[in-house]
Design an enzyme around this catalytic site. Structure first.
Site, PDB file in Angstrom:
ATOM      1  N   ASP A 126       0.510  -1.715  -0.012  1.00 34.21           N
ATOM      2  CA  ASP A 126       0.213   0.043  -0.108  1.00 34.21           C
ATOM      3  C   ASP A 126       0.711   1.335  -0.072  1.00 34.21           C
ATOM      4  O   ASP A 126       1.766   1.797   0.419  1.00 34.21           O
ATOM      5  CB  ASP A 126      -0.831  -0.284   1.554  1.00 34.21           C
ATOM      6  CG  ASP A 126      -0.343   0.026   2.537  1.00 34.21           C
ATOM      7  OD1 ASP A 126       0.893  -0.392   2.706  1.00 34.21           O
ATOM      8  OD2 ASP A 126      -0.748   0.586   3.572  1.00 34.21           O
ATOM      9  N   GLU A 132      -0.214  -1.397   6.254  1.00 38.22           N
ATOM     10  CA  GLU A 132       1.082  -0.694   6.513  1.00 38.22           C
ATOM     11  C   GLU A 132       0.716   0.602   6.993  1.00 38.22           C
ATOM     12  O   GLU A 132       0.925   0.242   7.978  1.00 38.22           O
ATOM     13  CB  GLU A 132       2.218  -0.823   5.728  1.00 38.22           C
ATOM     14  CG  GLU A 132       3.605  -0.603   7.138  1.00 38.22           C
ATOM     15  CD  GLU A 132       4.306   0.407   6.933  1.00 38.22           C
ATOM     16  OE1 GLU A 132       4.951   0.580   8.101  1.00 38.22           O
ATOM     17  OE2 GLU A 132       3.835   0.889   5.991  1.00 38.22           O
TER      18      GLU A 132
HETATM   19 ZN   LIG Z   1       6.560   2.397   4.432  1.00 39.05          ZN
END
Ligand SMILES: [Zn+2]
Length: 393
Positions: free
Chosen positions: A87, A149
Site C-alpha cells: 500500500d 502498513e
Molecule cells: Zn513504508
C-alpha cells in the site's frame, strides 16, 4: 551462479516497476481514500508463479478487499523472507509534477507514488531472482507482500494472528538508503477524556470542572515523562529517550460555563524494552490517582493499536551479514515498520531498502537510479548467504 535457465514470462525491470506503480493501492484510516490492494497482489502472484513460487493469499479485510501475499520457494521453517508493503499513503495530485501512477524516469530518478515507500522494492526482488539459479536454493525463500502498513498495520497483525509464517530471518525493504536498520521506537496514541459536570460559572458548586481535572492530569503526565526519560535511554537513536507529545486538547465551550468534559490526545514513542501494555497500565494508574478526590471520572482510549518497538540483536546473523554486504553499520530509524510483528513470529528482521525516508509520503516521490543496482546486488547476495549451500547460514 548462472541465471535462470527456465524461460519465464517475467517482463523487463522497468515494465514490472511501471505496472506496480500503475496499480492504485492507497490505504488510509479515512474511508474516503482507502482502497483495496488486489491489483498489486495479483501482479506479484502472477510473476512469482512464473518463477516457480507457491502462492498463498491471506485475506486481511473484505471491504475494500485487501490481501497479504506469501510466495514461497522451498519448504521448511528455516530460510529468508523478503518483505514489503503493497500500500501507499494518499496523495495530492495537484502537488505532483508527474502522474503519481505513471513511473516516470527523469534524469537519474524514477518518480511515482510508492517508488521509494515501497512498491519499488518488489521489482528489485524480481530482478535479483532473475539473476539467480533458483534450482540451487537449499533453504526456503519467501516473498511477503502485506496490506495496510500505512494505515492500521492490519496486514502484519493478520500474519501474527494466523501464526503460519515461518522463517528464520527477514529483510523489509522500507526506505533506508541501503543502510541496515535493526532498531526503531514503538508508537502508542492515547486519548484521555475527563468527565465532569457543566453548570453556571458563578458558583463552582453547580458543577465539576473537567478542565481543572485535566490540568492535574497534564501535570502528572509531564512528571511521568520525566521518570520515563530518566530510566530509559538508547544511544543508537537520534532522540535517545522515549518521548511523549501532548498533541491535541479540547474541552468546554464557553467562558461562563463550568467545563463538563475535556479530552487530551497524546503520542508516546517508546524504546525497545518498554512494554506498551505495562505503559498503558501505568497511564491508567497515574490518571486514577491524580483524579481520585476530584469527583471527576475519566476514560482512556487508544486512538490506534500500538506498534511495538523493534530491536534485533546486534549479533544476529541477519544483522552481521547485512552489515558486511552493505559495508554499513546497522543503525536505527525514527519511523515504525512491520518488523516488530515479524519479530513476534520469531523471525529476526533487518530493515534495508533503496529509497530514502525523506522522499516517502511526499509529492514527487522518487527512488534514485544509482541505488537500484546496489540494492539488487545486496538482495542477490543475501539470498545466496541465507538460502544456498554457498552461504554460511
Ligand atoms: Zn513504508
Amino acid at each position: 551462479m548462472s541465471p535462470v535457465s527456465k524461460k519465464t514470462r517475467l517482463p523487463p525491470f522497468e515494465a514490472i516497476f511501471a505496472r506496480l506503480i500503475a496499480a492504485p493501492s492507497v490505504s488510509s484510516v479515512n474511508a474516503e481514500f482507502d482502497m483495496g490492494n488486489r491489483g498489486v497482489i495479483d501482479l506479484l502472484a502472477e510473476w512469482m508463479t512464473d518463477l516457480g513460487f507457491a502462492i498463498e493469499l491471506q485475506e486481511v479485510s473484505s471491504g475494500p478487499a485487501k490481501y497479504n501475499l506469501i510466495a514461497r520457494l522451498g519448504t521448511g521453517e528455516d530460510g529468508l523472507i523478503l518483505a514489503g508493503h503493497t500500500d501507499t499513503v494518499p496523495f495530492d495530485e495537484s502537488l505532483w509534477n508527474s502522474d503519481p501512477f505513471t513511473l516516470t524516469r527523469k534524469g537519474d530518478r524514477f518518480y511515482g507514488l510508492g517508488t521509494s515507500d515501497m512498491k519499488g522494492f518488489f521489482p528489485l526482488i524480481l530482478e535479483a531472482l532473475r539473476g539467480l539459479d533458483l534450482g540451487k536454493l537449499t533453504k526456503p525463500l519467501i516473498i511477503l507482500a502485506t496490506a495496510d502498513e500505512e494505515s492500521t498495520m492490519n496486514g502484519a497483525r493478520t500474519l501474527v494472528r494466523k501464526n503460519k509464517l515461518k522463517a528464520r530471518y527477514a529483510i523489509i525493504g522500507e526506505p533506508t538508503g541501503l543502510q541496515p536498520i535493526r532498531m526503531h521506537k514503538g508508537v502508542m496514541m492515547e486519548s484521555i477524556i475527563v468527565h465532569g459536570q457543566s453548570g453556571h460559572s458563578s458558583n463552582p458548586a453547580y458543577g465539576r470542572n473537567a478542565l481543572e481535572g485535566m490540568h492535574r492530569v497534564i501535570g502528572e503526565l509531564l512528571k511521568w515523562r520525566r521518570d520515563l526519560q530518566e530510566k530509559n535511554r538508547e544511544p543508537l537513536f537520534d532522540v535517545e529517550v522515549p518521548t511523549m507529545n501532548l498533541g491535541h486538547i479540547h474541552g468546554g465551550d464557553n467562558p461562563n460555563r463550568i467545563c463538563g468534559e475535556c479530552e487530551l490526545q497524546i503520542d508516546l514513542r517508546v524504546l525497545p524494552g518498554m512494554d506498551v501494555a505495562i505503559l498503558r497500565d501505568s497511564l491508567n494508574q497515574r490518571v486514577a490517582n491524580v483524579l481520585a478526590d476530584s469527583g471527576l471520572t475519566y476514560e482512556i482510549r487508544s486512538l490506534t493499536q500500538p506498534v511495538p518497538p523493534l530491536c534485533t540483536a546486534p549479533g544476529s546473523a541477519i544483522v552481521k551479514v547485512a552489515e558486511r554486504l552493505s559495508r554499513r553499520q546497522a543503525g536505527s530509524v525514527a519511523f515504525a515498520t512491520e518488523g516488530p510483528f515479524l519479530d513476534q513470529l520469531g523471525i529476526e528482521t533487518v530493515i534495508m531498502g533503496a529509497g530514502d525516508i525523506a522522499q516517502a509520503h511526499q509529492p514527487d516521490e522518487y527512488v534514485a537510479l544509482e541505488r537500484v543496482q546496489p540494492m539488487i546486488a545486496l538482495l542477490k547476495n543475501m539470498i545466496i548467504e541465507f538460502c544456498t549451500d554457498d552461504g554460511k547460514h
